[in-house]
Design a protein around this motif. Structure first.
Motif, mmCIF file in Angstrom:
data_model
loop_
_atom_site.group_PDB
_atom_site.id
_atom_site.type_symbol
_atom_site.label_atom_id
_atom_site.label_comp_id
_atom_site.label_asym_id
_atom_site.label_seq_id
_atom_site.Cartn_x
_atom_site.Cartn_y
_atom_site.Cartn_z
ATOM 1 N N GLN A 531 0.821 -1.207 0.000
ATOM 2 C CA GLN A 531 0.000 0.000 0.000
ATOM 3 C C GLN A 531 0.857 1.260 0.000
ATOM 4 O O GLN A 531 0.561 2.222 -0.719
ATOM 5 C CB GLN A 531 -0.920 -0.006 1.230
ATOM 6 C CG GLN A 531 -2.106 -0.943 1.136
ATOM 7 C CD GLN A 531 -3.093 -0.531 0.070
ATOM 8 O OE1 GLN A 531 -3.077 -1.078 -1.037
ATOM 9 N NE2 GLN A 531 -3.944 0.453 0.363
ATOM 10 N N GLN A 532 1.930 1.248 0.796
ATOM 11 C CA GLN A 532 2.810 2.410 0.856
ATOM 12 C C GLN A 532 3.504 2.624 -0.482
ATOM 13 O O GLN A 532 3.635 3.768 -0.959
ATOM 14 C CB GLN A 532 3.848 2.226 1.955
ATOM 15 C CG GLN A 532 4.778 3.430 2.157
ATOM 16 C CD GLN A 532 4.011 4.688 2.531
ATOM 17 O OE1 GLN A 532 3.218 4.689 3.467
ATOM 18 N NE2 GLN A 532 4.232 5.766 1.790
ATOM 19 N N MET A 533 3.941 1.541 -1.116
ATOM 20 C CA MET A 533 4.571 1.663 -2.432
ATOM 21 C C MET A 533 3.576 2.225 -3.450
ATOM 22 O O MET A 533 3.941 3.035 -4.317
ATOM 23 C CB MET A 533 5.075 0.300 -2.900
ATOM 24 C CG MET A 533 6.261 -0.244 -2.127
ATOM 25 S SD MET A 533 6.726 -1.892 -2.733
ATOM 26 C CE MET A 533 8.047 -2.318 -1.575
ATOM 27 N N MET A 534 2.325 1.795 -3.348
ATOM 28 C CA MET A 534 1.290 2.285 -4.254
ATOM 29 C C MET A 534 1.083 3.787 -4.067
ATOM 30 O O MET A 534 0.980 4.537 -5.047
ATOM 31 C CB MET A 534 -0.018 1.530 -4.018
ATOM 32 C CG MET A 534 -1.141 1.896 -4.983
ATOM 33 S SD MET A 534 -2.670 0.980 -4.641
ATOM 34 C CE MET A 534 -3.185 1.780 -3.112
ATOM 35 N N ARG A 535 1.033 4.230 -2.803
ATOM 36 C CA ARG A 535 0.858 5.665 -2.549
ATOM 37 C C ARG A 535 2.058 6.457 -3.064
ATOM 38 O O ARG A 535 1.903 7.547 -3.641
ATOM 39 C CB ARG A 535 0.660 5.910 -1.052
ATOM 40 C CG ARG A 535 -0.708 5.492 -0.540
ATOM 41 C CD ARG A 535 -0.959 6.035 0.859
ATOM 42 N NE ARG A 535 -0.087 5.398 1.846
ATOM 43 C CZ ARG A 535 -0.415 4.304 2.531
ATOM 44 N NH1 ARG A 535 -1.598 3.739 2.321
ATOM 45 N NH2 ARG A 535 0.404 3.792 3.415
ATOM 46 N N ASP A 536 3.264 5.920 -2.838
ATOM 47 C CA ASP A 536 4.469 6.621 -3.304
ATOM 48 C C ASP A 536 4.467 6.746 -4.829
ATOM 49 O O ASP A 536 4.818 7.801 -5.388
ATOM 50 C CB ASP A 536 5.722 5.866 -2.853
ATOM 51 C CG ASP A 536 5.919 5.910 -1.351
ATOM 52 O OD1 ASP A 536 5.293 6.760 -0.693
ATOM 53 O OD2 ASP A 536 6.702 5.079 -0.834
ATOM 54 N N LYS A 540 4.235 10.144 -7.143
ATOM 55 C CA LYS A 540 5.241 10.394 -8.186
ATOM 56 C C LYS A 540 4.578 10.720 -9.507
ATOM 57 O O LYS A 540 4.989 11.670 -10.210
ATOM 58 C CB LYS A 540 6.133 9.162 -8.317
ATOM 59 C CG LYS A 540 7.183 9.284 -9.403
ATOM 60 C CD LYS A 540 7.996 7.992 -9.523
ATOM 61 C CE LYS A 540 8.972 8.064 -10.701
ATOM 62 N NZ LYS A 540 9.728 6.786 -10.860
ATOM 63 N N GLN A 541 3.549 9.944 -9.877
ATOM 64 C CA GLN A 541 2.857 10.180 -11.145
ATOM 65 C C GLN A 541 2.139 11.531 -11.146
ATOM 66 O O GLN A 541 2.142 12.247 -12.166
ATOM 67 C CB GLN A 541 1.875 9.047 -11.431
ATOM 68 C CG GLN A 541 2.550 7.713 -11.724
ATOM 69 C CD GLN A 541 1.552 6.622 -12.043
ATOM 70 O OE1 GLN A 541 0.386 6.895 -12.355
ATOM 71 N NE2 GLN A 541 1.984 5.356 -11.965
ATOM 72 N N MET A 542 1.550 11.872 -9.998
ATOM 73 C CA MET A 542 0.868 13.167 -9.923
ATOM 74 C C MET A 542 1.863 14.315 -10.014
ATOM 75 O O MET A 542 1.576 15.346 -10.623
ATOM 76 C CB MET A 542 0.074 13.245 -8.618
ATOM 77 C CG MET A 542 -1.119 12.294 -8.575
ATOM 78 S SD MET A 542 -1.980 12.316 -6.985
ATOM 79 C CE MET A 542 -2.645 13.987 -6.993
ATOM 80 N N ALA A 543 3.035 14.129 -9.417
ATOM 81 C CA ALA A 543 4.060 15.174 -9.498
ATOM 82 C C ALA A 543 4.559 15.347 -10.918
ATOM 83 O O ALA A 543 5.031 16.426 -11.308
ATOM 84 C CB ALA A 543 5.233 14.823 -8.574
ATOM 85 N N GLU A 544 4.424 14.284 -11.723
ATOM 86 C CA GLU A 544 4.838 14.352 -13.128
ATOM 87 C C GLU A 544 3.719 14.864 -14.026
ATOM 88 O O GLU A 544 3.876 14.897 -15.255
ATOM 89 C CB GLU A 544 5.297 12.964 -13.578
ATOM 90 C CG GLU A 544 6.574 12.501 -12.889
ATOM 91 C CD GLU A 544 6.909 11.053 -13.217
ATOM 92 O OE1 GLU A 544 6.039 10.370 -13.822
ATOM 93 O OE2 GLU A 544 8.012 10.591 -12.865
ATOM 94 N N GLY A 545 2.582 15.230 -13.412
ATOM 95 C CA GLY A 545 1.501 15.834 -14.173
ATOM 96 C C GLY A 545 0.378 14.908 -14.545
ATOM 97 O O GLY A 545 -0.550 15.305 -15.262
ATOM 98 N N GLN A 546 0.395 13.655 -14.085
ATOM 99 C CA GLN A 546 -0.673 12.716 -14.424
ATOM 100 C C GLN A 546 -1.814 12.892 -13.436
ATOM 101 O O GLN A 546 -1.656 12.708 -12.229
ATOM 102 C CB GLN A 546 -0.127 11.276 -14.374
ATOM 103 C CG GLN A 546 -1.097 10.243 -14.910
ATOM 104 C CD GLN A 546 -0.422 8.889 -15.092
ATOM 105 O OE1 GLN A 546 0.789 8.819 -15.194
ATOM 106 N NE2 GLN A 546 -1.224 7.842 -15.171
ATOM 107 N N GLU A 547 -2.985 13.276 -13.923
ATOM 108 C CA GLU A 547 -4.105 13.600 -13.046
ATOM 109 C C GLU A 547 -4.678 12.362 -12.375
ATOM 110 O O GLU A 547 -5.081 12.398 -11.215
ATOM 111 C CB GLU A 547 -5.199 14.326 -13.832
ATOM 112 C CG GLU A 547 -4.774 15.696 -14.339
ATOM 113 C CD GLU A 547 -5.904 16.416 -15.031
ATOM 114 O OE1 GLU A 547 -7.029 15.845 -15.106
ATOM 115 O OE2 GLU A 547 -5.683 17.541 -15.490
ATOM 116 N N GLU A 548 -4.782 11.248 -13.083
ATOM 117 C CA GLU A 548 -5.325 10.017 -12.515
ATOM 118 C C GLU A 548 -4.243 8.926 -12.568
ATOM 119 O O GLU A 548 -4.076 8.264 -13.602
ATOM 120 C CB GLU A 548 -6.573 9.571 -13.273
ATOM 121 C CG GLU A 548 -7.727 10.550 -13.151
ATOM 122 C CD GLU A 548 -8.977 10.012 -13.824
ATOM 123 O OE1 GLU A 548 -8.944 8.852 -14.300
ATOM 124 O OE2 GLU A 548 -9.981 10.749 -13.859
#
Length: 593
Positions: A531-536, A540-548
């Motif tokens: 779960q923690q890896m999934m949140r991390d 990361k994806q959101m910081a790269e601009g991926q909304e979902e």
């Protein structure tokens, strides 16, 4: 594959501290059979033998252990996996396996001309070469005594001890020395004759080294016998004289005999060991060792005394000052016996509070660890036992200490030991150490994976040695704990090695419930780590601009692919309430994900 940034260690729920002490305890009897009332917790077994024309009477320590509970109670641990665990310094394995003859030959008397008897070798297998030892006589003397008979002229020779003629005194002393240098010597009879006060007085004759030597030999052999005999020598205030001989004696044969006597006294019981320490013996002993580093016989006597002063755990912090000397002997000495005794001393010393802190600052640490690791890898070396148990102590310490042994190559050495060794006790030590490394840091878990540790542990789980299986389960469960913080790359290594599959396979009603509980907890922690890896990854994806973000709990998916839900459902039929609740809890978590 790297581990990324290291996470700060956190205390798991219900866990009082990072280090959880194993609740193990050893009990023993002192001087006989009554375990309950035994002072000092040791039982001395007397054995005498005549080998190679030399006679040896040997008393060795046998520890009797009761059933082990290697982890703290579930109440103390709550719902967390225990991570690093400390071995109780009083703990040791049951007396279940005799050493082979090569190992037996290692635990010799610390003198070049005398060989120790081999009494089933239970003593060193349990607690190291902590023997009380009597010095034997030459074969011709034994034959002469046999023809003359023993204790025929005690009154006359007792009177000689008080003569004003030094030659007459020497005749009396030699008579008693010869009487005590035979198989089954009449120690109690000699003590009861009332000569001890005179002998201790003669021991102080510093200007007559030959007389000192003979008297020290007599007192050494008396101290090797029963507790009452040894205590009688101590009651005559002999210890201060022996300690002063460590400082001032220049004759090596006399010095060795004084050290030998102190070693017998220290090996008798906790109280007499304390009596030797109370005379501030440590620094004179260290100075003596420093002066005689190039003299193998004196050095091995000193190392043997040091081992006896530390066994089974150091009574005083001042003994920790001997750690650098023990390491120096291990790293640079060429004398096998001195190294053997130094290894056992180091094992005892590193099990004491702050012992590992002192060890970490020793200049010869790297060379010492290199030697220990080599002896572990040999598996059948006489030095494997103390070397491995010292490494176990290091693995019970900080992550820094564990990194020292990882850097020294201990992982591959312990795996080699598991392959080569037939002794169950050594395998227990090796797996115990590996389970603690598995609870270390991400990089240490990665080192274990790359060394091939996890397939070896899984193979042991499928073997016939039941005593190893619970510790093996901990080794597979510990890496998933949150304070270890393994990275996705390292998690992939563990999945590839079949760690999660094996934990799932342990979810079976036919498996010991203590192991089942470890497996459930390990899978629960693995799911949390997923779960923690999934949140991390989502962050990361959101910081790269991926909304979902497109993420999932990969670890939970792998666990379910191996049939965990069905196995957990079957565990609901367990008659043990705790297994039922733990299984049901994990089943609900996995079903939700």
């Amino acid at each position: 594959m790297g581990c990324g940034a290291s996470k700060a260690a956190e205390v798991l729920p219900g866990q009082a501290a990072d280090n959880v002490e194993r609740k193990e305890h050893a009990i023993a009897a002192e001087n006989g059979t009554d375990v309950a009332n035994a002072p000092g917790g040791r039982q001395l077994n007397k054995v005498s033998s005549q080998l190679g024309g030399k006679t040896v009477q040997n008393s060795f320590v046998v520890q009797k252990t009761r059933s082990r509970n290697k982890r703290a109670t579930e109440e103390a641990l709550g719902d967390s996996i225990p991570t690093k665990v400390e071995r109780d310094p009083n703990w040791d394995f049951k007396e279940e396996e005799p050493l082979n003859k090569d190992a037996a030959n290692a635990f010799q008397l610390p003198a070049e001309s005398v060989v120790v008897a081999e009494p089933g070798m239970q003593g060193p297998a349990i607690s190291g070469p902590s023997f009380k030892m009597a010095r034997g006589a030459q074969a011709q003397i034994l034959a002469d005594l046999k023809s003359k008979g023993q204790m025929q002229d005690v009154p006359a020779n007792k009177e000689k001890l008080s003569s004003s003629d030094p030659d007459v005194v020497m005749e009396g002393v030699i008579y008693f020395r010869e009487q005590l240098s035979v198989v089954n010597p009449p120690v109690s009879a000699v003590r009861s004759s009332g000569i001890l006060p005179t002998l201790v007085k003669l021991l102080g004759e510093v200007h007559n080294s030959k007389l000192q030597y003979e008297v020290a030999w007599i007192l050494t052999n008396i101290c090797s016998a029963e507790h009452e005999d040894c205590a009688a020598v101590v009651d005559q205030n002999a210890i201060p004289i022996f300690v002063s001989m460590l400082r001032n004696c220049e004759e090596t044969d006399v010095l060795e005999q004084a050290i030998w006597a102190l070693g017998n006294i220290a090996a008798d019981c906790t109280e007499l060991q304390r009596a030797v320490l109370d005379e501030e013996v440590v620094f004179p002993l260290l100075e003596c060792m420093e002066r005689h580093m190039a003299h193998p016989s004196v050095l091995r006597h000193c190392a043997w005394l040091l081992s006896n002063l530390c066994r089974p755990k150091p009574q005083e912090d001042v003994l920790l000052d001997t750690i650098p000397m023990a390491c120096r002997i291990i790293a640079s000495s060429s004398d096998q016996e001195a190294i053997t005794h130094a290894c056992w001393a180091l094992k005892y010393l590193t099990g004491a509070p702050h012992g590992l802190d002192v060890l970490s600052e020793v200049p010869e640490l790297e060379a010492t660890l290199s030697k220990l690791v080599a002896w572990i890898e040999e598996a059948t070396s006489i030095l494997t036992i103390p070397s491995l148990r010292t490494v176990v102590n290091l693995c019970s310490g900080s992550s820094r200490n564990m990194q020292l042994i990882v850097d020294a190559g201990a992982l591959s050495a312990m795996l080699a030991c598991l392959d080569k060794c037939d002794r169950l006790s050594l395998k227990k030590d090796a797996v115990w150490a590996l389970s603690n490394v598995a609870a270390g840091t991400c990089s240490q878990v990665e080192a274990m994976a790359r060394a091939g540790a996890f397939p070896k542990i899984i193979a042991l789980l499928h073997g016939n040695e039941e005593a190893l299986k619970r510790e093996c389960a901990f080794t597979l469960a510990n890496p998933w704990a949150s304070n270890v913080g393994i990275s996705p790359d390292v998690a992939d290594l563990l999945i590839k090695d079949g760690v999660l599959k094996e934990l799932v396979d342990l979810l079976d009603l036919s498996v010991d419930t203590s192991i089942v509980k470890v497996a459930i907890q390990g899978l629960q922690e693995a799911t949390k780590r997923g779960q923690q890896m999934m949140r991390d990854e989502a962050n990361k994806q959101m910081a790269e601009g991926q909304e979902e973000p497109n993420v999932s709990n990969r670890i939970a998916e792998v666990i379910k692919e191996h049939g965990a839900l069905d196995k957990l459902h079957e565990l609901l039929a367990s008659t043990e309430e705790e297994v039922y609740f733990k299984a049901n809890g994990l089943k609900n978590i996995l079903a939700f994900l």
